[in-house]
Motif scaffolding. Structure first.
Motif, PDB file in Angstrom:
ATOM      1  N   ASP A   1       2.523  -6.356   6.323  1.00  0.00           N
ATOM      2  CA  ASP A   1       2.173  -4.322   6.994  1.00  0.00           C
ATOM      3  C   ASP A   1       2.318  -4.518   8.145  1.00  0.00           C
ATOM      4  OD1 ASP A   1       0.434  -2.965   7.760  1.00  0.00           O
ATOM      5  OD2 ASP A   1      -1.429  -3.182   7.993  1.00  0.00           O
TER       6      ASP A   1
ATOM      7  N   GLU B   1       3.172  -1.811  15.109  1.00  0.00           N
ATOM      8  CA  GLU B   1       2.328  -3.054  14.378  1.00  0.00           C
ATOM      9  C   GLU B   1       3.343  -3.634  14.061  1.00  0.00           C
ATOM     10  OE1 GLU B   1       0.701  -1.898  10.726  1.00  0.00           O
ATOM     11  OE2 GLU B   1      -1.095  -3.090  10.274  1.00  0.00           O
TER      12      GLU B   1
ATOM     13  N   PHE C   1       0.950  -0.932  -0.013  1.00  0.00           N
ATOM     14  CA  PHE C   1       0.167  -0.399   0.129  1.00  0.00           C
ATOM     15  C   PHE C   1       1.138   1.094   0.294  1.00  0.00           C
ATOM     16  CE2 PHE C   1       0.602  -1.619   4.177  1.00  0.00           C
ATOM     17  CZ  PHE C   1       1.473  -0.740   4.786  1.00  0.00           C
TER      18      PHE C   1
ATOM     19  N   GLU D   1      -2.434  -3.603  16.446  1.00  0.00           N
ATOM     20  CA  GLU D   1      -1.687  -2.418  16.517  1.00  0.00           C
ATOM     21  C   GLU D   1      -1.925  -1.039  17.051  1.00  0.00           C
ATOM     22  OE1 GLU D   1      -2.330  -0.329  12.765  1.00  0.00           O
ATOM     23  OE2 GLU D   1      -3.491  -1.655  12.101  1.00  0.00           O
TER      24      GLU D   1
HETATM   25 ZN    ZN Z   1      -0.451  -0.603   8.801  1.00  0.00          ZN
END
Ligand code: ZN
Ligand code: ZN
Length: 353
Positions: free
Chosen positions: A225, A332, A183, A318
């Motif tokens: 992530d 996170e 992302f 997170e």
């Molecule tokens: Zn993140």
């Protein structure tokens, strides 16, 4: 990936509702059920039909050799309609989350006497339980980011802008073997770090800044992530104390996690720590989310999550706190749920404060 097995599972669940065909209009679901990465729809019935166009013909035949591929001249939707009519089925399921009202109208009119039946969350529910091959790809994406962060985080010094940092990170992640970033990177510096989902700006990092680095990679469509927070030089007062509280909140949620644990209770475990530290109000988002073909997918880990932690879930934990004008701190990490509990997929070190 065993796409035929996934399709069979969907068809079995449809059969329980007396249905034998599904119009798949979410492109990630098309990919999940066939391996096809291009644009188009899928008619999932006894014989699966991919409805795409000539731009994707080669990929469609290579990636989904066990599907019939229909590359008509007209729109994907009308190709899907033709395939639906050809099944002869009187009732067809559709995905209400990913069929626009106008598309629904077009299909309804074209199908005439046949009925469209909304079946929500069918494929996304399956996607929550990752297969070992999926976990391996997510772990690979996480490992690539960890390897890049090992050099990237210590290199953060005053002088580069947030956009420049994002560019440098992206370059490093591609060189390290990722197909893409998971992302748009978050490089939230100084007062921007108080925005949980800050967008990139031209702000140049300064001495004393807090920097929230929230990044991911993508490998064969699967995301990772991770978030790390650091301070450049002498951090603002309260930084260490607040950082420790966030870390403790994350650890409390991890310690509370086991198969069968209500997701809402994980959120509560982290929230209780921050509330006791006087920062409950500043923890303004949910504790975590599922990660897979999308960086944010089911299950959500928040105060009202109805689900429990199950084997095969891949979720983030997170916690974060945000003070307008001062900055923010978020930590996170990404975990896969196994019989024995959580296995952490992200390994970049946290600060030893
Ligand atoms: Zn993140
Ligand atoms: Zn996240």
């Amino acid at each position: 990936m065993d796409y035929a097995r996934r399709r069979k599972r969907v068809l079995t669940q449809l059969a329980e509702q007396n249905l034998a065909g599904l119009l798949v209009t979410n492109h990630l679901h098309v990919r999940y059920l066939t391996g096809f990465t291009g644009e188009g729809f899928l008619l999932l019935a006894e014989t699966p039909v991919l409805c795409t166009d000539r731009r994707y013909e080669v990929e469609a035949r290579e990636q989904a050799p066990d599907c019939e591929v229909n590359c008509a001249e007209n729109s994907h939707l009308s190709t899907l309609l033709t395939a639906a009519l050809a099944t002869g089925l009187p009732r067809l399921a559709f995905e209400p989350e990913s069929l626009a009202f106008s598309q629904h109208q077009t299909l309804s009119e074209g199908l005439g006497e046949r009925t469209l039946v909304p079946v929500p969350n069918l494929v996304s529910a399956l996607r929550q339980h990752k297969e070992p091959e999926e976990v391996a790809l997510i772990a690979q994406a996480a490992a690539i980011v960890d390897s890049v962060l090992a050099d990237f985080l210590p290199s953060l010094t005053p002088g580069r802008s947030e956009k420049r940092l994002a560019w440098d990170f992206t370059e490093a992640i591609l060189e390290a073997g990722a197909e893409d970033v998971g992302f748009t990177p978050i490089m939230a510096s100084g007062p921007h770090s108080a925005l949980p989902h800050a967008t990139l700006t031209d702000r140049v990092l300064q001495e004393g800044d807090i920097v929230v680095v929230d990044v991911g990679a993508k490998v064969e469509g699967y995301c990772s992530d991770i978030t790390r927070t650091l301070a450049l030089g002498e951090p603002p007062p309260e930084f260490a104390e607040r950082y420790r509280a966030v870390r403790e909140a994350q650890r409390a949620a991890i310690a509370a996690a086991h198969v069968g644990k209500p997701l809402a209770e994980l959120d509560q475990a982290a929230r209780a720590v921050l509330t006791a530290a006087g920062m409950g109000e500043q923890f303004s988002h949910s504790l975590g989310h599922g990660v897979g073909l999308e960086v944010h997918e089911a299950p959500s880990v928040n105060r009202t999550s109805p689900a429990v932690l199950e084997v095969g879930h891949v979720v983030t934990i997170e916690p974060g706190v945000y003070f307008e004008g001062w900055g923010g701190i978020r930590l996170e990490d990404l975990f896969v749920v196994e019989e024995s509990g959580l296995r952490q997929l992200t390994t970049a070190p946290q600060l030893p404060v």
